[in-house]
Design a protein around this motif. Structure first.
Motif, mmCIF file in Angstrom:
data_model
loop_
_atom_site.group_PDB
_atom_site.id
_atom_site.type_symbol
_atom_site.label_atom_id
_atom_site.label_comp_id
_atom_site.label_asym_id
_atom_site.label_seq_id
_atom_site.Cartn_x
_atom_site.Cartn_y
_atom_site.Cartn_z
ATOM 1 N N ASP A 174 46.369 -7.447 61.920
ATOM 2 C CA ASP A 174 47.961 -8.403 61.387
ATOM 3 C C ASP A 174 48.641 -8.668 62.590
ATOM 4 O O ASP A 174 49.178 -7.570 63.137
ATOM 5 C CB ASP A 174 48.123 -6.957 60.043
ATOM 6 N N ARG A 175 48.653 -9.593 62.235
ATOM 7 C CA ARG A 175 49.766 -9.921 63.406
ATOM 8 C C ARG A 175 50.974 -9.716 63.250
ATOM 9 O O ARG A 175 51.560 -9.594 64.495
ATOM 10 C CB ARG A 175 49.579 -11.779 63.666
ATOM 11 N N ARG A 176 51.387 -9.326 62.648
ATOM 12 C CA ARG A 176 53.054 -8.544 61.821
ATOM 13 C C ARG A 176 52.936 -7.464 62.908
ATOM 14 O O ARG A 176 54.112 -6.858 62.946
ATOM 15 C CB ARG A 176 53.360 -8.575 60.539
ATOM 16 N N THR A 177 51.652 -6.668 62.914
ATOM 17 C CA THR A 177 52.148 -5.306 63.562
ATOM 18 C C THR A 177 52.925 -5.218 64.628
ATOM 19 O O THR A 177 52.471 -5.907 65.515
ATOM 20 C CB THR A 177 50.584 -4.506 63.230
ATOM 21 N N ASP A 178 53.527 -3.889 64.778
ATOM 22 C CA ASP A 178 54.500 -4.503 66.400
ATOM 23 C C ASP A 178 53.473 -3.347 67.533
ATOM 24 O O ASP A 178 52.434 -2.723 66.716
ATOM 25 C CB ASP A 178 56.251 -3.442 65.954
ATOM 26 N N SER A 179 53.746 -3.473 68.167
ATOM 27 C CA SER A 179 52.965 -2.173 69.857
ATOM 28 C C SER A 179 53.227 -1.268 69.310
ATOM 29 O O SER A 179 51.384 -0.574 69.156
ATOM 30 C CB SER A 179 53.763 -2.707 70.412
ATOM 31 N N ALA A 180 53.998 -0.391 68.602
ATOM 32 C CA ALA A 180 53.857 0.898 68.564
ATOM 33 C C ALA A 180 53.271 1.182 67.455
ATOM 34 O O ALA A 180 52.476 2.235 67.354
ATOM 35 C CB ALA A 180 55.877 1.406 68.558
ATOM 36 N N GLU A 213 36.137 -20.826 71.235
ATOM 37 C CA GLU A 213 35.872 -21.417 72.672
ATOM 38 C C GLU A 213 36.566 -20.510 73.784
ATOM 39 O O GLU A 213 35.945 -20.251 75.141
ATOM 40 C CB GLU A 213 36.097 -22.766 72.481
ATOM 41 N N HIS A 214 37.792 -19.576 73.132
ATOM 42 C CA HIS A 214 37.908 -19.217 74.389
ATOM 43 C C HIS A 214 37.887 -17.664 74.518
ATOM 44 O O HIS A 214 38.538 -16.837 75.402
ATOM 45 C CB HIS A 214 39.706 -19.012 74.145
ATOM 46 N N GLY A 215 36.768 -17.501 73.811
ATOM 47 C CA GLY A 215 35.771 -15.510 74.328
ATOM 48 C C GLY A 215 36.882 -14.887 73.251
ATOM 49 O O GLY A 215 36.311 -13.485 73.749
ATOM 50 N N TYR A 216 37.198 -15.423 72.611
ATOM 51 C CA TYR A 216 38.054 -14.643 71.666
ATOM 52 C C TYR A 216 37.063 -13.743 70.166
ATOM 53 O O TYR A 216 37.054 -14.861 69.479
ATOM 54 C CB TYR A 216 39.622 -14.670 71.004
ATOM 55 N N ILE A 217 37.262 -12.600 70.173
ATOM 56 C CA ILE A 217 36.353 -11.957 68.729
ATOM 57 C C ILE A 217 37.115 -13.254 67.218
ATOM 58 O O ILE A 217 38.880 -12.982 67.134
ATOM 59 C CB ILE A 217 36.283 -11.181 68.536
ATOM 60 N N VAL A 218 36.627 -13.252 66.308
ATOM 61 C CA VAL A 218 37.249 -14.349 64.974
ATOM 62 C C VAL A 218 36.481 -13.520 63.727
ATOM 63 O O VAL A 218 35.689 -13.145 64.085
ATOM 64 C CB VAL A 218 36.559 -15.766 64.926
ATOM 65 N N PRO A 219 37.305 -12.521 63.327
ATOM 66 C CA PRO A 219 39.058 -12.716 63.226
ATOM 67 C C PRO A 219 39.335 -12.675 64.165
ATOM 68 O O PRO A 219 40.413 -12.618 64.383
ATOM 69 C CB PRO A 219 38.976 -13.075 61.787
ATOM 70 N N GLY A 220 39.433 -10.999 64.894
ATOM 71 C CA GLY A 220 39.623 -10.221 65.652
ATOM 72 C C GLY A 220 41.130 -9.504 65.021
ATOM 73 O O GLY A 220 41.755 -9.271 64.056
ATOM 74 N N LEU A 221 41.438 -9.758 66.464
ATOM 75 C CA LEU A 221 42.701 -8.697 66.316
ATOM 76 C C LEU A 221 44.113 -9.386 67.317
ATOM 77 O O LEU A 221 44.728 -8.707 67.705
ATOM 78 C CB LEU A 221 42.907 -7.722 65.876
ATOM 79 N N GLY A 222 43.336 -10.357 68.186
ATOM 80 C CA GLY A 222 44.043 -11.014 69.348
ATOM 81 C C GLY A 222 43.358 -10.081 70.674
ATOM 82 O O GLY A 222 42.512 -9.714 70.920
ATOM 83 N N ASP A 223 44.080 -10.628 71.340
ATOM 84 C CA ASP A 223 44.254 -9.264 72.947
ATOM 85 C C ASP A 223 45.260 -7.765 73.270
ATOM 86 O O ASP A 223 46.429 -7.759 72.768
ATOM 87 C CB ASP A 223 44.923 -10.061 73.872
ATOM 88 N N ALA A 224 43.070 -7.335 72.972
ATOM 89 C CA ALA A 224 43.750 -5.337 72.920
ATOM 90 C C ALA A 224 44.942 -5.192 73.559
ATOM 91 O O ALA A 224 45.785 -4.346 72.923
ATOM 92 C CB ALA A 224 42.614 -4.665 71.994
ATOM 93 N N GLY A 225 44.624 -5.282 74.391
ATOM 94 C CA GLY A 225 45.681 -5.286 75.684
ATOM 95 C C GLY A 225 47.226 -5.891 75.784
ATOM 96 O O GLY A 225 48.125 -4.740 76.176
#
Ligand code: PRP
Length: 208
Positions: A20-26, A191-203
């Motif tokens: 979920d994109r709304r999940t914050d870093s912590a 096309e950018h090498g990101y996993i779909v649906p994925g979770l974005g850039d984990a780092g």
């Protein structure tokens, strides 16, 4: 290569919140830590043990303890570092090595910028930690280095995998003693090498 997708409602629940994109870093770091411990339970199913004799307060019996040499745990920096605590919670006596690797955002080629591991891994069981198996370039290079040093049993613990990356690992690591344990095999890479649906850039989501 063996592939093990962990099918468990708690794994699915934590992974959904990570996505979920709304999940914050912590929250992301805490959930990744919890998820790794669940994956680690499955990933260590074949950890090497030896029989020991003990006495309970009531009787003599036999049990097991982890074999020597100890397993080696190798997080791949940066994002793999967020998986280390969750793994060593289950393997507190493990030795820990480090690999720093980065994927070029345009060419998608992985390169190594830091290595701190024993030179001789003969006969060692190794657990490699990296949240994402995308093109597979990072994990293939990491595991080839471990095998070159003598590791004879490598398990990669990843939160998410793309089918394309799994295919690359199966091709490049054919005939090697490698297992991949993951919470999910997603649909595809974009096309950018990101996993779909994925979770974005984990780092970035952990440390950005
Ligand atoms: C990401 C991820 C993996 C790698 C996966 O790391 O954490 O290490 O990419 O991609 P691949 O399977 O296509 O090789 P990144 O290079 O973004 O570095 P970071 O962990 O420092 O953010």
């Amino acid at each position: 290569m063996r592939l093990h997708v962990v099918d468990h409602p708690l794994v699915a629940h934590k992974l959904t919140t990570l996505r979920d994109r709304r999940t914050d870093s912590a929250t992301f770091r805490r959930l990744a830590d919890e998820l790794v411990t669940l994956l680690a339970y499955e990933a260590t199913r074949d950890v090497r043990t030896e029989q020991v004799d003990i006495e309970t307060p009531v009787a003599r019996t036999t049990g097991v303890k982890l074999s020597y040499p100890r397993p080696l745990v190798v997080p791949i920096l940066r994002a793999g570092l967020g998986m280390l605590d969750g793994m060593v919670r289950l393997l507190p006596t493990a030795e820990v090595g480090f690999l720093g690797m980065i994927r070029n955002e345009e060419t998608l080629q992985a390169s190594t910028y830091a290595t701190r591991m024993p030179e001789d891994l003969s006969g060692r069981q190794v657990y490699v930690l990296d949240p994402m198996l995308a093109t597979g370039g990072t994990l293939v290079a990491a595991i080839q280095e471990l095998i070159k040093r003598g590791a004879d049993d490598v398990t990669a613990v990843v939160l998410l995998a793309a089918p394309e990356g799994i295919a690359v690992m199966e091709r490049e690591l054919a005939g090697t003693p490698v297992t991949v344990v993951t919470a999910s095999v997603d649909e595809r890479l974009n096309e950018h090498g990101y996993i779909v649906p994925g979770l974005g850039d984990a780092g970035d989501r952990m440390y950005g």
